[in-house]
Design an enzyme around this catalytic site. Structure first.
Site, PDB file in Angstrom:
ATOM      1  CD  GLU A 248      -1.684  -2.412   1.547  1.00  0.00           C
ATOM      2  OE1 GLU A 248      -0.490  -2.624   1.871  1.00  0.00           O
ATOM      3  OE2 GLU A 248      -2.555  -3.296   1.591  1.00  0.00           O
TER       4      GLU A 248
ATOM      5  CG  PHE B 230      -9.291 -10.213  11.180  1.00  0.00           C
ATOM      6  CD1 PHE B 230      -8.006 -10.570  11.547  1.00  0.00           C
ATOM      7  CD2 PHE B 230      -9.625 -10.252   9.831  1.00  0.00           C
ATOM      8  CE1 PHE B 230      -7.086 -10.976  10.600  1.00  0.00           C
ATOM      9  CE2 PHE B 230      -8.704 -10.651   8.875  1.00  0.00           C
ATOM     10  CZ  PHE B 230      -7.423 -11.010   9.260  1.00  0.00           C
ATOM     11  CD  GLN B 231      -7.208  -7.726   7.319  1.00  0.00           C
ATOM     12  OE1 GLN B 231      -8.177  -7.490   6.601  1.00  0.00           O
ATOM     13  NE2 GLN B 231      -6.049  -8.164   6.838  1.00  0.00           N
TER      14      GLN B 231
ATOM     15  CE  LYS C 218     -16.992  -6.996   3.432  1.00  0.00           C
ATOM     16  NZ  LYS C 218     -16.480  -8.346   3.729  1.00  0.00           N
TER      17      LYS C 218
ATOM     18  CG  MET D  96      22.828  11.760   2.627  1.00  0.00           C
ATOM     19  SD  MET D  96      24.090  12.792   1.849  1.00  0.00           S
ATOM     20  CE  MET D  96      23.172  13.480   0.471  1.00  0.00           C
TER      21      MET D  96
END
Lengths: 161, 562
Positions: B50, B112-113, B162, B474
């Protein structure tokens, strides 16, 4: 100590977003009061904070650009009425202590809200510094419990937020 | 008013905002939305992480100057977006993220999630909003696009449980949204313009510094016109690169920690400094007290809260850079009294020096400055370049001339390693007809290299030039210069073979050993149908120079490492 008032959207998360920005800039909020206005979609929030004026001004600009913040203003102390309420429960088993307590409460035009053999609970309001002085006076009596409301404020005369 | 599911309402709302591409990854809470996307012409570009999806949307947004959309599922999908949103937000890039959320009934129960992405994203977005019924979705989307793409642009997150996407309701699509607390004042106040113009008109040694705001406002034409009118040498911040063509006679190049000698020497000597759409980042100013101590600073910015934040200014113009520059041009033409001495702009040549492009060759390595200059010569003027973060970014900033606005993109504010490659994929999706090259380092490319799968699958043939020194260059440079060569946690001994890695994804991989081979590889890559990774071995001991040591002023710019 600076007093800042805001108009904000009366929505979940707004208080979080406002206080989160103070946290990010490293300011400790000394007191905060919030309540809805006559238009319940809008809340007025008053924050007192100890900060250097330059950083505070920048923070207020940053607050002003937040979507949920409608208006922000640092209130001029000379043109502002500030009030805070204190609920305090004093231990007054000793009759002398009870007498002292009533004298201080009356002196501050406070209200006795509850009383039993051992306690007096009072409501006292005034400028935060007056409450500080009052608490200094009653400290020796014995403070069982106390709660301060935080400062709320309005500007005088024609000035509005 | 029409009855439809929340998922359909979302898809229609995105379409109504002109969305054509969505970068994202599906997941449990997004299934109804992804199902509905099958009925839409919008193209869903499937990322492999993502973070990459957010960077793709960001790159897309920067190229097209329109909102880039990314999408992720609840919980880890949403938290993986956070780096991408923070990157877009600090660089004022308009990105809207749509995240799935667990069902309303279980929000707050550690389902969940589940993740409180509204809380998590609050510090890294301009605004976020949770739609708690199907009917709220169109307004939430409209608000998100409006806030993301107006004023100082930024990232906005829309979180949708959802069950709001499966439930049906009567849906209305608003044509506009109103906010009590959000107004955009693009037009500068005339009195601010008057005052600023008066100071500018009297300048003898003027300098202009252009930031990302010039590019965002499409104000490059006005900027160059004003620079020419004032004979003002013009520097840019990293985000402003391309605001003035790199080969313009008044162009000073980058100002700051790795700025050019001419920019860093001349800015502190100016009597008037006009800063447009830049926020005086610490990397641009060096030590603040020595940045422009005797200079009258005029700050033009659309974001009032940037004024006097880092540098005390003499006066300000709050507003859109294009309108402000137009207003200044009109006034300065009339008011101009003092003349900039032609000697002033000629001093550019006095300070201009070799920045490592002609240094000693150290075979088998190629030298990064020369590689980047060769790349510039092989690319058309309108080619798009993205960079990663670290040495590759600073070499690109110093040695790659951007000739046009919106052709050079980098994670300037957050400094996100791994940004350039997915951003290049987003850029290619936005402008498939234009060559897109990511100037990368091996460390940064390793962070988001899985985007190769997306680039191959979606037929987005970007070119990745990996300046490969097998070290986090760097950091190693700082350890070399300021930590007595004590290298800690920087050596990337386990780097993959980037040629084989590209091959494994079905992309083209090539390793080059000479500058001619590099040029040939670039030419081939520009004609290829698949992405190409060009592995360029460079010396792990090579430093990016010039450099202002941390805590020092611009005038302390060093040309050589210790």
């Amino acid at each position: 100590m600076h007093t800042v008032s805001f108009l904000v959207e009366n929505q979940p998360g707004v208080l979080f977003n406002v206080s989160n920005l103070f946290r990010r800039r490293g300011f400790n909020i000394d007191s905060i009061t919030v309540g809805a206005l006559e238009d319940p979609r809008v809340s007025r929030m008053t924050i007192t904070v100890d900060a250097d004026p330059k950083t505070l001004n920048n923070l207020l600009d940053q607050l002003d650009k937040m979507v949920e913040v409608i208006r922000v203003k640092r209130l001029d102390p000379l043109r502002t009425v500030r009030r805070e309420m204190l609920l305090v429960k004093l231990g007054t088993r000793d009759p002398m202590a009870r007498e002292d307590a009533l004298r201080y409460i009356n002196g501050q035009h406070g209200l006795v809200l509850d009383i039993d053999e051992e306690h007096i609970m009072a409501e006292v309001s005034g400028e935060p510094e007056e409450l500080d002085r009052f608490l200094g006076n009653v400290k020796s009596i014995g403070i069982v419990e106390m709660s301060r409301s935080g400062v709320t404020a309005l500007e005088k005369g024609r000035l509005t937020l | 008013m029409t009855e439809m599911t929340g998922a359909r309402a979302l898809v229609k709302a995105l379409e109504r905002e002109g969305t054509r591409h969505i970068f994202g990854i599906s997941g449990g809470s997004l299934i109804p939305i992804c199902d509905e996307l099958l009925n839409s012409d919008m193209r869903f570009i499937l990322a492999r992480h993502e973070q990459g999806a957010a960077h793709m949307a960001d790159g897309y947004a920067r190229v097209l100057n329109k909102v880039g959309v990314c999408m992720a599922t609840s919980g880890p999908g949403a938290t993986n977006l956070v780096t991408g949103l923070a990157t877009a937000q600090i660089d004022s890039s308009p990105v809207v993220a749509v995240t799935g959320q667990v069902n309303r009934a279980v929000i707050g129960s550690d389902a969940f999630q589940e993740c409180d992405i509204i809380g998590v994203s609050a510090s890294v977005t301009k605004y976020n909003i949770q739609a708690m019924s199907p009917g709220e979705i169109p307004e939430a989307v409209k608000k998100a696009f409006h806030v993301a793409n107006t004023g100082r642009k930024g990232a906005v997150l829309v979180d949708i449980p959802k069950d709001c996407t499966t439930e049906s309701a009567d849906i209305t699509f608003p044509d506009q949204v109103t906010f009590r607390g959000y107004t955009v004042n693009a037009a500068p106040r005339p009195e601010e313009l008057d005052w600023a113009a008066r100071i500018l008109a009297g300048a003898e040694r003027p300098i202009i510094m252009a930031g990302g705001g010039v590019i965002s406002a499409g104000a490059s034409g006005e900027l160059v016109e004003l620079a020419e009118l004032l004979l003002a040498p013009t520097a840019t911040s990293l985000m402003g690169k391309g605001a003035i063509p790199g080969d313009h006679p008044l162009s000073l190049g980058l100002c700051g920690m790795h700025g050019t000698m001419e920019a860093n020497m001349m800015v502190p000597k100016s009597d008037v400094l006009l800063v447009v759409g830049s926020r005086f980042s610490d990397r641009t100013t060096g030590k603040i007290s020595e940045f422009a101590p005797n200079t009258k600073v005029i700050h033009v910015d659309i974001d009032r809260s940037e004024i006097d934040k880092n540098v005390e200014t003499m006066t300000r113009v709050v507003g859109d850079a294009k309108l402000a520059l137009r207003g200044l041009l009109d006034r300065v033409r009339v008011l101009r009294t003092a003349k900039t001495s032609p000697e002033w702009s000629k001093r550019i040549h006095e300070f201009r020096c070799d920045m490592g492009e002609n240094g000693e060759e150290r075979p088998p390595y190629l030298r990064a400055p020369k590689v980047i200059r060769a790349l510039r010569q092989e690319l058309p003027r309108d080619a798009i370049v993205t960079t990663e973060v670290g040495q590759n970014q600073m070499w690109a900033a110093l040695h790659y001339d951007a000739y046009l606005p919106r052709t050079f993109f980098t994670s300037g504010g957050l400094g996100t390693m791994g940004w350039g490659f997915p951003a290049s994929i987003g850029a290619k999706a936005a402008k498939p007809e234009v060559p897109v090259v990511d100037i990368a380092g091996d460390g940064s490319f390793g962070m988001t290299e899985n985007g190769l799968a997306t680039a191959v699958e979606e037929e987005l043939p970007v070119v990745v030039v990996v300046l490969n020194n097998n070290v986090l260059g760097m950091v190693a440079q700082w350890q070399r210069l300021f930590y007595d060569r004590r290298y800690s946690a920087v050596k990337l001994k386990g780097n993959p073979d980037f040629v084989k890695l590209a091959g494994a994804y079905g992309a083209e991989g090539v390793r080059v050993g000479t500058y001619d081979e590099f040029r040939a590889a670039v030419r081939r890559a520009l004609k290829a149908d698949v992405p190409t990774v060009i592995d360029v071995p460079i010396d792990p001991e090579e430093n990016v120079m010039p450099m202002v040591p941390p805590g020092m002023g611009l005038k302390d710019t060093l040309m050589e490492g210790a």
